[in-house]
Design an enzyme around this catalytic site. Structure first.
Site, PDB file in Angstrom:
ATOM      1  CB  SER A  52      -0.921   0.013   1.218  1.00  0.00           C
ATOM      2  OG  SER A  52      -0.184  -0.218   2.407  1.00  0.00           O
ATOM      3  CG  ASP A  90       2.055  -6.770   1.384  1.00  0.00           C
ATOM      4  OD1 ASP A  90       1.505  -7.838   1.707  1.00  0.00           O
ATOM      5  OD2 ASP A  90       1.464  -5.672   1.416  1.00  0.00           O
ATOM      6  CE  LYS A 118      -0.464  -8.499   3.421  1.00  0.00           C
ATOM      7  NZ  LYS A 118      -1.055  -8.473   2.055  1.00  0.00           N
ATOM      8  CD  GLU A 187      -7.938  -5.621   1.037  1.00  0.00           C
ATOM      9  OE1 GLU A 187      -8.092  -4.444   0.657  1.00  0.00           O
ATOM     10  OE2 GLU A 187      -6.843  -6.221   0.964  1.00  0.00           O
TER      11      GLU A 187
END
Length: 270
Positions: A52, A90, A118, A187
């Site tokens: 993100s 991530d 992740k 999510e």
């Protein structure tokens, strides 16, 4: 004798124990040392160095341009500021297309200071998850809305609303757990589906836009501080709710996650 309490560092096993004790835990994104220190000191159990950062730091419309070098750089910064939180990083878009690629990139971010990596995707990731965990790299899997697949999904849409989609996500979750994943992020899935998956898995499940019945919650730091002019439905502005400082907002987030006050029904999907 000193009365000082030593706070132990959070591990994957810590989160698993909290799940067994039916205690909620919290996670926030961070990309630098200053915020990592504030988040950790507030008692937030885990920090996500998310791709993100492509949106909130680099100004991209998606997470796809983020590289493993970007994530390693920001992981190192977070690790220097972190005190007690579990750091999850991530792996980037196309950074784990093969198990060997995943191993190389996971090694890079782990050396930078990550405790867990992740990856986004379903059953196809099982050989990669098994390879990483067998070699000492803990894995957090990510199902539901997977931002790296935004072009395949046709946009940022809730996943698992049809019975067929829901059953596919449940099957993926069970396969991923069996392959060795230690944590699962869900999510933007219906709250009832997230509840079912959380109850059926033994590993801790972290939700974002997945209702209140997951074991933990995660939000993007900039979103929960009210800095996103177009926040998603599942976001709450904790800066406005706390009426105080950034530290107050982060502390309130942790308190509301642990008490179950956040997320409310208005933050989930049917």
């Amino acid at each position: 004798m000193s009365s000082t309490t030593i706070q132990r560092s959070t591990t994957v096993q810590t989160l698993s124990a909290l799940k067994q004790e039916k205690k909620k835990f919290s996670c926030l994104t961070s990309y630098d040392a200053t915020f990592a220190h504030i988040i950790s000191e507030a008692g937030i159990e885990s920090i996500l160095v998310g791709d993100s950062l492509g949106n909130v730091l680099q100004g991209h419309d998606t997470t796809l341009p983020v590289t493993v070098e970007d994530l390693a750089y920001h992981t190192a910064a977070v690790a220097r500021g972190n005190e007690h939180a579990l750091i999850i990083t991530d792996l980037p878009f196309m950074g784990y297309a093969t198990p060997e690629q995943a191993m190389d990139n996971a090694t890079q971010v782990m050396r930078a200071g990550a405790h867990v990596v992740k990856v986004e995707g379903g059953t196809w990731l099982c050989p990669t998850i098994a390879m990483l965990t067998e070699r000492g790299i803990p894995v957090c899997a990510h199902l539901g809305l997977t931002p790296q697949s935004v072009n395949t999904l046709g946009g940022f849409k809730v996943q698992g609303r049809s019975p067929e989609q829901a059953q596919a996500i449940i099957a993926d979750a069970k396969a991923i757990e069996a392959a060795g994943a230690g944590i699962l992020v869900l999510e933007c899935v219906p709250s009832e589906l997230a509840k079912t998956i959380t109850e059926q898995l033994t590993i801790p499940v972290i939700g974002i836009g997945a209702g209140s019945d997951t074991d933990g919650q995660v939000l993007v730091l900039h979103d929960m501080l009210g800095l996103n002019p177009r926040p998603a439905k599942f976001v709450k502005n904790f800066m406005a709710a706390s009426g105080g400082s950034i530290q107050d907002a982060i502390a309130l987030y942790g308190e509301e996650v642990k008490s179950g006050a956040f997320p409310g029904p208005e933050h989930g999907f049917k």
